[in-house]
Scaffold this active site. Structure first.
Site, short mmCIF file in Angstrom:
data_model
loop_
_atom_site.label_atom_id
_atom_site.label_comp_id
_atom_site.label_asym_id
_atom_site.label_seq_id
_atom_site.Cartn_x
_atom_site.Cartn_y
_atom_site.Cartn_z
N PHE A 124 3.02 0.01 2.61
CA PHE A 124 2.94 1.40 1.72
C PHE A 124 2.26 2.33 2.35
O PHE A 124 1.24 2.50 1.62
CB PHE A 124 4.05 1.55 0.43
CG PHE A 124 4.96 -0.08 1.21
CD1 PHE A 124 5.96 0.26 1.22
CD2 PHE A 124 5.10 -1.36 -0.47
CE1 PHE A 124 6.93 -0.26 1.55
CE2 PHE A 124 5.71 -2.24 -0.18
CZ PHE A 124 6.90 -1.96 0.52
N GLU A 125 3.07 3.20 2.76
CA GLU A 125 1.55 5.00 2.76
C GLU A 125 0.86 5.08 1.71
O GLU A 125 0.08 5.71 1.88
CB GLU A 125 2.67 5.59 2.92
CG GLU A 125 3.89 6.42 2.41
CD GLU A 125 4.43 7.61 3.23
OE1 GLU A 125 4.10 8.52 3.34
OE2 GLU A 125 5.78 6.25 3.74
N ALA A 126 1.03 5.39 0.25
CA ALA A 126 0.74 5.19 -1.08
C ALA A 126 -0.50 4.39 -0.89
O ALA A 126 -1.46 4.54 -1.71
CB ALA A 126 1.83 4.95 -1.75
#
Lengths: 269, 336
Positions: free
Chosen positions: A55-57
């Site tokens: 996930f990009e976060a």
């Protein structure tokens, strides 16, 4: 035991099943928000427990068993994660070649798999006063550029499938010319599949234009072409996609998204 | 080159000249906002969509009012929606002039009504970037470099509307994108734990908070918990933001409510839709509910504690009960 097919399901549930089944096991899959988040969870619970979600976060390789994340940055994305820093480290992984598949949604698509999630209206003239302003790229354009492959998942409506986009947010095969992506400086290979509420689509190896691969239950080659704002390539070996099973629909409704955050019980067409 | 916030050379000089001593930086939220946020500032916003957004700092900015703000962030939800609501109610009191950003919406909770309203009525100057672009721009700023190379989104229309340059790489001879560094005038960041000197320990994803703090001229931090310095330095490599990058520390429990603070509380799945719905009504031309919301929850209260007094206890209990994120190290001493 024979598989039991569901007889009662919505097109939103169907697209999640189609998206999940398209994801191969044991790959590193960088998932965007919305439908990709639900489909990757279903895949992890069914045929592909070895999927490594990113996930990009920041979360890498979590187990999605603490409830459906409502954001790609929320607490539920970090359960048993194998690596956890932030956005820079996640996107650096894609450039370095660690992300096999980028799994993203979009609002508008063209025959070459370019996506728009920025604005509807005349660009560049009306950029500061768009007809409809959309949320923006988020990380989708980064995934489309630098993951080794891209899988796109989106609602199939004529107004979303256009020969020319209002605005190119996430590059697909650009103008479709040979080596267009390489020449632009991109490292990933580009979109492999488009999963929609009506069909599974891919791209022709030579022209890079969109082609039909499979029809979803209730759809025909004709109904899919009619819902597409440009001419699709229709090969001879188009097949009918296997309907969702009772188990898959049960998982979506009761386990993954019981409150209907991403998989609405009804959707406007 | 047109720099918003500080230019790289200005930012270097500013920090070189700054008092970087290890001193007690506790302030009231009112005083921190008063001292460090000015009209015309470029504000770097921490968090990601609705997680660890600096909601309490934003509420205080709204109470005090600021003009001609530039907002820089990768993906935001509540913080920007709250500022936008204040702008919709009274542009003379608060207005956003420009945004450098990648995404403004609320993911599972829906699109941003006020982004549509402001953008479609030409009220904002927009500069579109990707999430990685904004993160890398803050990183360049934190590295003390004027630009950073990046591979995405080459081929996108974003490049026509932002200040990125596409150049031939001098080493590979292939196209590469160069992004200008971002140095906001002030960073606003919420973390779970901080000490009185400004050292911050973030739980869960870091988002781009360390880079934003290091890149900005000033940084205001709110924390769910102020902890003893000795407990903080027991784990030096768990310090996400070092004290000399922080100018004000304010203990504000629930400082990112109704968003998610990893290990402390989850999203309030009731309050976020309620707030979003008054914004949606405003987009459609009925401003009365939005006005009521601001009177009740922001202008009518003096701080976050009084804001939380307005939230039913059962809701506050629920967001803590359903929180799944765990703390990396449980034992710490709460500062008296």
């Amino acid at each position: 035991m024979d598989k039991q097919y569901a007889t009662d399901f919505t097109i939103q549930e169907m697209i999640v099943v189609a998206g999940a089944r398209t994801l191969p096991d044991n790959k590193v899959i960088f998932a965007g928000t919305g439908l990709p988040l639900v489909a990757i969870t279903l895949a992890q619970l069914t045929h592909a427990p070895g999927i490594v979600p990113v996930f990009e976060a920041g979360a890498v390789g979590p187990s999605l068993s603490r409830g459906l994340p409502l954001s790609v940055g929320d607490s539920r994305t970090t359960n048993k994660a194998n690596y956890l820093l932030g956005l820079n480290s996640a996107f650096e992984l894609t450039q370095r070649g660690f992300a096999d598949i980028g799994f993203i949604g979009g609002a508008e698509i063209d025959p070459y798999g370019n996506l728009n999630s920025t604005m509807m209206g005349a660009f560049p003239d009306n950029y500061q006063s768009p007809k409809t302003r959309l949320p923006g790229s988020g990380g989708a354009s980064d995934m489309a550029c630098s993951c080794e492959q891209t899988i796109i998942i989106m609602v199939h409506e004529p107004r979303r499938f256009n020969e020319k986009l209002n605005y190119v947010t996430s590059p697909g095969y650009l103008d479709g010319s040979p080596n267009a992506r390489w020449n632009a400086g991109l490292v990933g290979q580009g979109p492999q599949r488009v999963i929609t509420t009506k069909a599974i689509l891919g791209f022709d190896d030579d022209t890079r234009r969109m082609k039909l691969i499979a029809t979803l239950p209730g759809e025909t080659v004709r109904s899919i072409q009619d819902a597409t704002g440009f001419k699709l390539i229709i090969p001879d070996d188009v097949y009918a996609f296997e309907p969702p099973t009772v188990e898959e629909i049960h998982l979506i409704r009761e386990v993954i998204d019981p409150k209907g955050y991403f998989v609405k019980k009804t959707i406007k067409n | 080159m047109h720099w918003t916030g500080l230019s790289p050379d200005e930012a270097r000089k500013f920090t070189a000249d700054k008092n970087k001593s290890k001193r007690d930086k506790r302030k009231s939220l009112h005083d921190a906002v008063q001292e460090f946020i000015n009209d015309g500032d470029n504000i770097g916003i921490g968090g990601f969509v609705n997680s660890r957004q600096p909601v309490s700092i934003v509420h205080e900015i709204i109470r005090q009012g600021r003009k001609d703000l530039t907002l820089s962030y990768q993906s935001a939800g509540l913080a920007v929606e709250y500022l936008a609501g204040a702008m919709v109610l009274n542009e003379e009191h608060l207005n956003i002039k420009r945004m450098e950003f990648a995404y403004w919406a609320h993911e599972a909770f829906g699109i941003s009504p006020l982004f549509r309203y402001l953008a479609e009525n030409s009220k904002l100057e927009l500069e579109d970037w990707s999430n990685y672009n904004m993160s890398a721009r803050f990183k360049a700023g934190s590295m003390g470099l004027p630009f950073i190379p990046c591979r995405s989104p080459l081929g996108s229309d974003m490049i026509q509307r932002n200040r990125a340059k596409v150049m031939e790489c001098p080493f590979t001879q292939r196209p590469i994108m160069l992004l200008p560094a971002s140095h906001p005038n002030v960073a606003i960041i919420h973390v779970q734990e901080a000490d009185i000197y400004g050292n911050c320990r973030i739980q869960g994803p870091l988002f781009t908070c360390p880079e934003i703090a290091m890149a900005s001229a000033y940084t205001i931090v709110t924390c769910d918990r102020l902890i003893e310095h000795d407990d903080m330095v027991r784990f030096p490599n768990r310090i996400s933001i070092p004290f000399f990058a922080v100018d004000a520390v304010v203990e504000v429990p629930f400082g990112s409510y109704p968003g998610n603070s990893h290990g402390v509380h989850y999203f309030d799945e009731k309050h976020i839709p309620e707030f979003r719905s008054v914004c949606e009504q405003a987009r459609k031309g009925d401003y009365s509910s939005l006005k009521d919301y601001y009177e009740t929850f922001i202008f009518g209260v003096k701080n976050t504690a009084r804001f939380m007094d307005k939230i039913p206890f059962s809701q506050v209990q629920q967001v803590q009960k359903i929180e799944s994120g765990s703390r990396l190290d449980a034992g710490f001493t709460v500062l008296e």
